[in-house]
Write an enzyme that holds these catalytic residues in place. Structure first.
Site, PDB file in Angstrom:
ATOM      1  N   CYS A 333       0.793  -1.224   0.000  1.00  0.00           N
ATOM      2  CA  CYS A 333       0.000   0.000   0.000  1.00  0.00           C
ATOM      3  C   CYS A 333       0.828   1.279   0.000  1.00  0.00           C
ATOM      4  O   CYS A 333       0.431   2.286  -0.596  1.00  0.00           O
ATOM      5  CB  CYS A 333      -0.970  -0.006   1.177  1.00  0.00           C
ATOM      6  SG  CYS A 333      -0.242  -0.439   2.758  1.00  0.00           S
ATOM      7  N   GLN A 380       1.221 -11.323  -3.612  1.00  0.00           N
ATOM      8  CA  GLN A 380      -0.181 -10.945  -3.449  1.00  0.00           C
ATOM      9  C   GLN A 380      -0.686 -10.300  -4.728  1.00  0.00           C
ATOM     10  O   GLN A 380       0.014  -9.490  -5.345  1.00  0.00           O
ATOM     11  CB  GLN A 380      -0.338  -9.930  -2.319  1.00  0.00           C
ATOM     12  CG  GLN A 380      -0.413 -10.532  -0.934  1.00  0.00           C
ATOM     13  CD  GLN A 380      -0.825  -9.484   0.075  1.00  0.00           C
ATOM     14  OE1 GLN A 380      -0.272  -8.393   0.111  1.00  0.00           O
ATOM     15  NE2 GLN A 380      -1.802  -9.792   0.910  1.00  0.00           N
ATOM     16  N   HIS A 509      -8.077  -1.327   0.202  1.00  0.00           N
ATOM     17  CA  HIS A 509      -7.038  -2.329  -0.004  1.00  0.00           C
ATOM     18  C   HIS A 509      -7.774  -3.614  -0.375  1.00  0.00           C
ATOM     19  O   HIS A 509      -8.722  -3.998   0.323  1.00  0.00           O
ATOM     20  CB  HIS A 509      -6.246  -2.600   1.278  1.00  0.00           C
ATOM     21  CG  HIS A 509      -5.735  -1.387   1.992  1.00  0.00           C
ATOM     22  ND1 HIS A 509      -4.391  -1.130   2.162  1.00  0.00           N
ATOM     23  CD2 HIS A 509      -6.388  -0.368   2.612  1.00  0.00           C
ATOM     24  CE1 HIS A 509      -4.237  -0.016   2.868  1.00  0.00           C
ATOM     25  NE2 HIS A 509      -5.437   0.462   3.159  1.00  0.00           N
TER      26      HIS A 509
END
Length: 648
Positions: A333, A380, A509
């Protein structure tokens, strides 16, 4: 006082035994199936007295989820009684019911062996046959401490000190006495179907600085039939174990030389990942995401500003370069917020969706590492959506629908949970309430049911956790959507509104598959290693009968590869049956057999991994059949199979 039980009105008096109250509404047969009672919003023993002014009384049957939990908790006590009978020097600690059964932790001088487990289980059978009642009494703290001190149960003394309070409930079953809030089944004979499964080490209180205990795991069900079905699922799970299949299919390995929790991807596993990653890139681009990439390490000051250093540093790795401290990223992030800040943003620019297949590192203890399901380095499919508050609901639903499309493609059912603010968190109560309401409202607007998972949100915001159900009815948390008003504020993210003033965006997110490593591990077990044709690293394998067909096999190999089929050839001088069995063990969707007849006719004989013989096909027909099978799941889901990996 008048109560309604099982649809019947009954008269009862406060203090009356629950069993007698229930007996006024239930038949003797149904009463025998009751293991606890729900009253005044909590569970009681069947032998407990009816609380005053409690109008909501309901039986808890052994077939109910709460009833099964009571049975399993009682089975843990029965196991502890058996252990103390056979190993009097063992000290007892805690023994809760868990999702798939129960466990109890013991402090004993040596590890329990499989032979010990057999003896303990045999003793449990004997104790259940004796059918001793579970009885409860509430005593003052001093009396409770004297009781357990006399028994040498030091851990119980520590638990009481930690809990505080002046009174404690103590349960007795047979010759075993335990500190417990209950409830329990009326008597040991109600524990009719149980099995001890394994033993493992476990630190007291989960703290590696404390003593290592012996944890015995078991399971229990309301009936032998249900137990048998569960044990069969366990055996099937062992056959599907992704670590075993990963070796069998030559996908990946682990090496102590490389370090625990670090996956080494072999050629087939690497290709599997590439196909999955290319699929993800295509689907994200189709949905308006921009592909970005951030660095692996960032200055510690950034992690301090974000709150990760204060709230997450025990899960992070740090290094130093020229006396400057850096944190190796556990998530993506921060870089995405820096991209947002790189220029002035207008309300017309929003939403912005930044997608990264980001490699992250998290410090996991060795004891929790588990194949692909728990590793220290993983990728991810991470994205961050920055939007105006008025766009929030649409963006959340867009992600949920994205998840729905992808999980349908893989054959997973899913359910949603909203995880709320944990104790360790940042941000104002107002922002947390706004974020939580936004997630709830979006799911409600989309017609998606959800449960509340209290206190399990991220430290910066609440989240929707998508839990998928696999072929063995196990649940896995993969996708997540986190709503964050806090980090945009900490990083001073703004956009210029229609009024010409600066405003604060909201950040989502989100991941779709989550950790690719973990998802692949779950998928391997879901399909038992038999990947759908579109995802199989090797879609077809050419098998020759003798060396005489090698030249034709090479031409078939080249022709199929030119058409985009992922194909290999087995030209070894081995018996055809042996080659076929090997290909089936490798879970390859199609086997293309070439003998003299196939050479003469210019084609192949097609077999499937399921054992079907589809007969002779020309090379063009074989290619079309494989490619049609590849595209079928996408057509079914209204998607298109056109990403680059299809031509690998």
């Amino acid at each position: 006082m008048q109560l309604t039980i099982a649809g019947q009105a009954v008269e009862a008096a406060p203090g009356e035994p629950m069993a007698e109250v229930l007996g006024k509404a239930l038949s003797k047969k149904k009463l025998k199936e009751v293991v606890a009672v729900r009253a005044c919003g909590r569970l009681f023993d069947v032998s407990a007295a009816l609380p005053a002014e409690c109008a909501d009384v309901a039986p808890v049957f052994e077939s109910d989820p709460e009833g099964l939990e009571v049975i399993r908790h009682s089975a843990a006590h029965l196991m502890a009684e058996a252990v103390k009978k056979l190993f009097p020097e063992a000290k007892v600690t805690i023994g809760p019911a868990i999702e798939s059964g129960f466990y109890y932790d013991f402090d004993y001088e040596r590890p329990f062996t499989p032979e010990d487990l057999e003896a303990i289980e045999k003793e449990m059978v004997r104790l259940a046959g004796a059918d001793a009642p579970f009885t409860c009494r509430v005593v003052k703290k001093d009396e409770a401490k004297k009781l357990f001190a006399a028994k040498g149960e030091d851990y119980k003394l520590e638990i009481m000190d930690d809990l505080g309070g002046d009174e404690f409930s103590i349960y007795t079953n047979g010759g075993f006495v335990d500190l417990c809030r209950g409830p329990h089944v009326p008597s040991a004979g109600r524990i009719k179907a149980f099995k001890l499964l394994s033993v493992a080490g476990a630190y007291w209180r989960g703290d590696s600085d404390k003593k290592m205990l012996q944890r015995i795991y078991g399971t229990a069900f309301a009936s032998p039939k249900e137990l048998k079905q569960h044990l069969e699922r366990i055996e099937e799970a062992k056959r599907r174990d992704h670590r075993k299949l990963g070796t069998q299919l030559d996908l990946f390995s682990f090496s102590e030389e490389a370090g625990a929790g670090m996956v080494i991807w072999h050629p087939r596993g690497g290709l599997l990942r590439t196909i999955l990653e290319d699929f993800e890139r295509k689907e994200h681009l189709k949905r308006g995401y921009a592909i970005v990439q951030g660095p692996q390490i960032l200055k510690r000051e950034l992690w301090e500003r974000s709150g990760h250093y204060a709230n997450y540093r025990e899960n992070m790795y740090f290094t130093e370069i020229e006396e400057q401290a850096y944190g190796i990223k556990p998530m993506n992030c921060l870089s995405h917020m820096l991209i947002y800040k790189s220029r002035v943003r207008s309300y017309r620019d929003l939403p912005l969706r930044f997608f990264e297949l980001g490699v992250v590192h998290r410090h996991e203890r060795t004891g929790v590492l588990h194949g692909l399901l728990r590793v220290r380095q993983f990728t991810q499919d991470d994205a961050h959506i920055l939007c105006r508050p008025d766009q929030l609901q649409e963006e959340i639903l867009g992600v949920v629908h994205f998840v729905q499309d992808v999980m349908n493609l893989f054959g997973f059912e899913f359910e949603a949970r909203i995880s709320t603010r944990p104790e360790k968190s940042i941000g104002s109560d107002e922002d947390w309430e706004r974020a939580t309401n936004a997630l709830m409202n979006a799911l409600s607007a989309g017609g998606f049911p959800y449960e509340i998972n209290a206190g399990d949100g991220a430290f910066y915001g609440p989240k929707i956790d998508i839990v998928i159900k696999d072929a063995l009815d196990r649940r896995w948390q993969c996708a997540t959507i986190q709503c964050d008003f806090t980090l945009p504020d900490r990083f001073d993210l703004t956009y210029v509104g229609e009024d010409g003033e600066k405003h604060r965006p909201v950040m989502l997110h989100r991941v779709i598959l989550g950790s690719l490593e973990r998802f692949i591990g779950v998928l391997i077990e879901h399909v038992a290693g038999a990947f759908p044709t579109w995802l199989a690293p090797v879609q077809a394998k050419i098998l020759t009968v003798t060396d005489a067909q090698a030249e034709h096999a090479h031409s078939v190999l080249a022709a199929l590869r030119a058409r985009g089929v992922r194909v290999e050839a087995d030209l070894r001088n081995e018996k055809l049956g042996y080659k076929v069995r090997e290909a089936q063990l490798e879970k390859i969707p199609y086997m293309l057999v070439i003998g003299d007849k196939e050479v003469e006719a210019g084609g192949v004989n097609v077999r499937t991994r399921g054992g079907d013989n589809l007969g002779f096909k020309t090379i063009a027909e074989a290619a079309e059949m494989i490619l049609a099978d590849t595209a079928e799941p996408f057509k079914r889901g209204g998607m298109s199979y056109s990403f680059a990996a299809g031509a690998c």
